[in-house]
Write a protein that holds these residues in place. Structure first.
Motif, PDB file in Angstrom:
ATOM      1  N   THR A   1      68.703  55.521  91.563  1.00 55.04           N
ATOM      2  CA  THR A   1      69.526  54.539  90.868  1.00 55.04           C
ATOM      3  C   THR A   1      69.081  53.120  91.201  1.00 55.04           C
ATOM      4  O   THR A   1      69.081  52.231  90.337  1.00 55.04           O
ATOM      5  CB  THR A   1      71.003  54.725  91.257  1.00 55.04           C
ATOM      6  OG1 THR A   1      71.354  56.096  91.075  1.00 55.04           O
ATOM      7  CG2 THR A   1      71.907  53.859  90.414  1.00 55.04           C
ATOM      8  N   LEU A   2      68.708  52.925  92.467  1.00 52.14           N
ATOM      9  CA  LEU A   2      68.217  51.618  92.902  1.00 52.14           C
ATOM     10  C   LEU A   2      67.023  51.176  92.066  1.00 52.14           C
ATOM     11  O   LEU A   2      66.929  50.022  91.627  1.00 52.14           O
ATOM     12  CB  LEU A   2      67.837  51.690  94.380  1.00 52.14           C
ATOM     13  CG  LEU A   2      66.980  50.556  94.937  1.00 52.14           C
ATOM     14  CD1 LEU A   2      67.761  49.259  94.896  1.00 52.14           C
ATOM     15  CD2 LEU A   2      66.535  50.872  96.346  1.00 52.14           C
ATOM     16  N   LEU A   3      66.096  52.084  91.831  1.00 51.58           N
ATOM     17  CA  LEU A   3      64.918  51.745  91.048  1.00 51.58           C
ATOM     18  C   LEU A   3      65.254  51.590  89.565  1.00 51.58           C
ATOM     19  O   LEU A   3      64.691  50.746  88.874  1.00 51.58           O
ATOM     20  CB  LEU A   3      63.845  52.822  91.233  1.00 51.58           C
ATOM     21  CG  LEU A   3      63.247  52.932  92.635  1.00 51.58           C
ATOM     22  CD1 LEU A   3      62.325  54.149  92.715  1.00 51.58           C
ATOM     23  CD2 LEU A   3      62.482  51.668  92.991  1.00 51.58           C
ATOM     24  N   GLY A   4      66.192  52.419  89.094  1.00 53.66           N
ATOM     25  CA  GLY A   4      66.485  52.433  87.667  1.00 53.66           C
ATOM     26  C   GLY A   4      67.085  51.138  87.142  1.00 53.66           C
ATOM     27  O   GLY A   4      66.686  50.652  86.074  1.00 53.66           O
ATOM     28  N   ALA A   5      68.056  50.576  87.883  1.00 53.93           N
ATOM     29  CA  ALA A   5      68.746  49.391  87.370  1.00 53.93           C
ATOM     30  C   ALA A   5      67.806  48.181  87.193  1.00 53.93           C
ATOM     31  O   ALA A   5      67.737  47.612  86.100  1.00 53.93           O
ATOM     32  CB  ALA A   5      69.920  49.045  88.279  1.00 53.93           C
ATOM     33  N   PRO A   6      67.063  47.771  88.235  1.00 53.00           N
ATOM     34  CA  PRO A   6      66.168  46.618  88.037  1.00 53.00           C
ATOM     35  C   PRO A   6      65.015  46.909  87.079  1.00 53.00           C
ATOM     36  O   PRO A   6      64.630  46.033  86.299  1.00 53.00           O
ATOM     37  CB  PRO A   6      65.628  46.339  89.454  1.00 53.00           C
ATOM     38  CG  PRO A   6      66.554  47.033  90.384  1.00 53.00           C
ATOM     39  CD  PRO A   6      67.071  48.212  89.640  1.00 53.00           C
TER      40      PRO A   6
ATOM     41  N   PRO B   1      77.382  44.128  84.607  1.00 50.37           N
ATOM     42  CA  PRO B   1      76.268  43.559  83.836  1.00 50.37           C
ATOM     43  C   PRO B   1      76.735  42.835  82.574  1.00 50.37           C
ATOM     44  O   PRO B   1      76.187  41.785  82.218  1.00 50.37           O
ATOM     45  CB  PRO B   1      75.409  44.787  83.495  1.00 50.37           C
ATOM     46  CG  PRO B   1      75.760  45.803  84.539  1.00 50.37           C
ATOM     47  CD  PRO B   1      77.210  45.589  84.817  1.00 50.37           C
ATOM     48  N   ILE B   2      77.736  43.423  81.888  1.00 53.74           N
ATOM     49  CA  ILE B   2      78.243  42.780  80.672  1.00 53.74           C
ATOM     50  C   ILE B   2      78.877  41.439  81.012  1.00 53.74           C
ATOM     51  O   ILE B   2      78.640  40.421  80.344  1.00 53.74           O
ATOM     52  CB  ILE B   2      79.263  43.696  79.966  1.00 53.74           C
ATOM     53  CG1 ILE B   2      78.576  44.984  79.504  1.00 53.74           C
ATOM     54  CG2 ILE B   2      79.901  42.982  78.781  1.00 53.74           C
ATOM     55  CD1 ILE B   2      79.531  46.000  78.930  1.00 53.74           C
ATOM     56  N   TYR B   3      79.685  41.442  82.056  1.00 53.89           N
ATOM     57  CA  TYR B   3      80.327  40.200  82.496  1.00 53.89           C
ATOM     58  C   TYR B   3      79.280  39.174  82.910  1.00 53.89           C
ATOM     59  O   TYR B   3      79.379  37.987  82.559  1.00 53.89           O
ATOM     60  CB  TYR B   3      81.271  40.491  83.661  1.00 53.89           C
ATOM     61  CG  TYR B   3      81.852  39.250  84.299  1.00 53.89           C
ATOM     62  CD1 TYR B   3      82.974  38.635  83.765  1.00 53.89           C
ATOM     63  CD2 TYR B   3      81.251  38.678  85.429  1.00 53.89           C
ATOM     64  CE1 TYR B   3      83.498  37.475  84.336  1.00 53.89           C
ATOM     65  CE2 TYR B   3      81.770  37.527  86.009  1.00 53.89           C
ATOM     66  CZ  TYR B   3      82.895  36.934  85.454  1.00 53.89           C
ATOM     67  OH  TYR B   3      83.402  35.788  86.013  1.00 53.89           O
TER      68      TYR B   3
ATOM     69  N   GLY C   1      70.842  43.147  86.173  1.00 55.53           N
ATOM     70  CA  GLY C   1      70.353  44.373  86.791  1.00 55.53           C
ATOM     71  C   GLY C   1      70.088  44.206  88.271  1.00 55.53           C
ATOM     72  O   GLY C   1      70.318  45.129  89.060  1.00 55.53           O
ATOM     73  N   LEU C   2      69.626  43.014  88.666  1.00 56.23           N
ATOM     74  CA  LEU C   2      69.328  42.754  90.070  1.00 56.23           C
ATOM     75  C   LEU C   2      70.596  42.743  90.914  1.00 56.23           C
ATOM     76  O   LEU C   2      70.601  43.240  92.056  1.00 56.23           O
ATOM     77  CB  LEU C   2      68.592  41.422  90.202  1.00 56.23           C
ATOM     78  CG  LEU C   2      67.952  41.127  91.562  1.00 56.23           C
ATOM     79  CD1 LEU C   2      66.923  42.186  91.903  1.00 56.23           C
ATOM     80  CD2 LEU C   2      67.315  39.740  91.550  1.00 56.23           C
TER      81      LEU C   2
END
Length: 333
Positions: free
Chosen positions: A72-77, A172-174, A187-188
């Protein structure tokens, strides 16, 4: 072995379906089917870890969870950065399909790796009829579900996971629509929160093995509630990142102790049923987070909605302390 391979088949093949989605109904259907992978694989893998962990259940289950979190850590950024390079979310479906293709190839790699490494494993119990197997299965489910301590401890994880699901969906939306950050920054923020959880969980699991699980669960719920309630009042990138980091630390406190506590309450032969029950409540919380919080945001806005969820986190603590009045007896406590 067979159950884990079945889960990996869903993990490996289902992500390719995202490449052909063109409407909301199809996305809901694929998400529903994709969830089968976690339902199949997760409880079995956690039961295997619990079987071999001995007195280090908190630490070992935390390491297992941290490896999953690393993905998950890799996926978001990476996902956010790909969208950023391709022109962010306004570029159309082609940008998203590039991200989905990366996810699909990763899932296929996991399936290949599983096929290569799980060629040896346990065999089904010999000499047991289908009726006997079903009796053992149903007996385990009944004993686990009848234990209020198991259900309450699992519910603490579920409530915490509800807040995580809400934050995962709406932070992320906010960050983009209200705070004015770009998709990479959004994402970061989520990625940094996961880093903190990833690093903290094994250490907190070791602490829970030695000093007890209840204090960490209570502290973790409080650490999650505070920054969660503050998020709608922050617009600065650094401030949002700090809030995410504190939330990630609280998540590590709760998740490093709750699964191990459930295992402590159960007999070894029921680890699979216990982890299945735990995982179901965990996933119900995760799924409910975006839905409930989305309804609250639509009705009241970000501030009141996040405050309500944060209050729920705090309100669960007295009930937990009343239901689970003593630490479970483990090999080292």
């Amino acid at each position: 072995r067979r159950t884990m391979l079945a889960g990996l088949v869903v993990f490996g093949l289902m992500p390719f379906a995202y490449l052909f989605i063109t409407d909301y109904a199809a996305l809901v259907a694929v998400r529903f089917l994709h969830g089968l992978a976690t339902a199949i694989y997760g409880p079995v893998a956690m039961a295997v870890v619990a079987d071999i962990a001995g007195a280090r259940k908190g630490e070992m289950l935390s390491w297992f969870s941290s490896v999953g979190i690393a993905g998950t850590l890799l996926g978001a950024p990476i996902g956010g950065y790909l969208l950023f390079l391709l022109g962010d979310a306004q570029a159309g479906l082609s940008s998203y399909r590039a991200v989905f293709l990366c996810s699909a190839l990763t899932g296929a790699a996991a399936l290949v790796l599983g096929g290569l490494t799980l060629h040896n494993g346990d065999k089904p119990a010999e000499g047991k009829s289908l009726r006997e197997r079903f009796h053992l299965f149903s007996q385990g489910i009944r004993e686990v579900v009848a234990d209020r301590r198991v259900l309450m401890t699992s519910s603490m994880e579920g409530i915490q996971n509800m807040s995580m699901g809400a934050l995962e969906a709406f932070l992320p939306i906010y960050a983009v629509t209200v705070a004015g950050l770009n998709v990479f920054q959004a994402g970061l923020i989520w990625g940094v929160q996961i880093v903190v959880t990833l690093i903290s969980k094994p250490l907190m699991g070791k602490v829970s093995d030695r000093w007890g699980r209840r204090p960490l669960i209570v502290a973790g719920m409080l650490l999650c509630a505070g920054p969660f309630a503050l998020v709608p009042h922050l617009t600065n990138f650094v401030a949002l990142m700090i809030a995410g980091m504190v939330f990630g630390l609280g998540e590590a406190f709760v998740t490093s102790s709750s699964a191990a506590m459930v295992v402590d309450f159960c007999k070894a032969r029921h680890y699979g049923a216990a982890m299945g029950t735990f995982g179901t409540i965990f996933d119900v919380g995760h799924a409910a987070g975006p839905i409930v919080t989305g309804l609250l945001i639509a009705s009241f806005g970000y501030g009141p909605a996040f405050a309500i969820v944060a209050t729920l986190l705090c309100a669960s603590i007295p009930l937990f302390l009343w239901t689970v009045r003593e630490e479970p007896q483990t090999e080292n406590l």
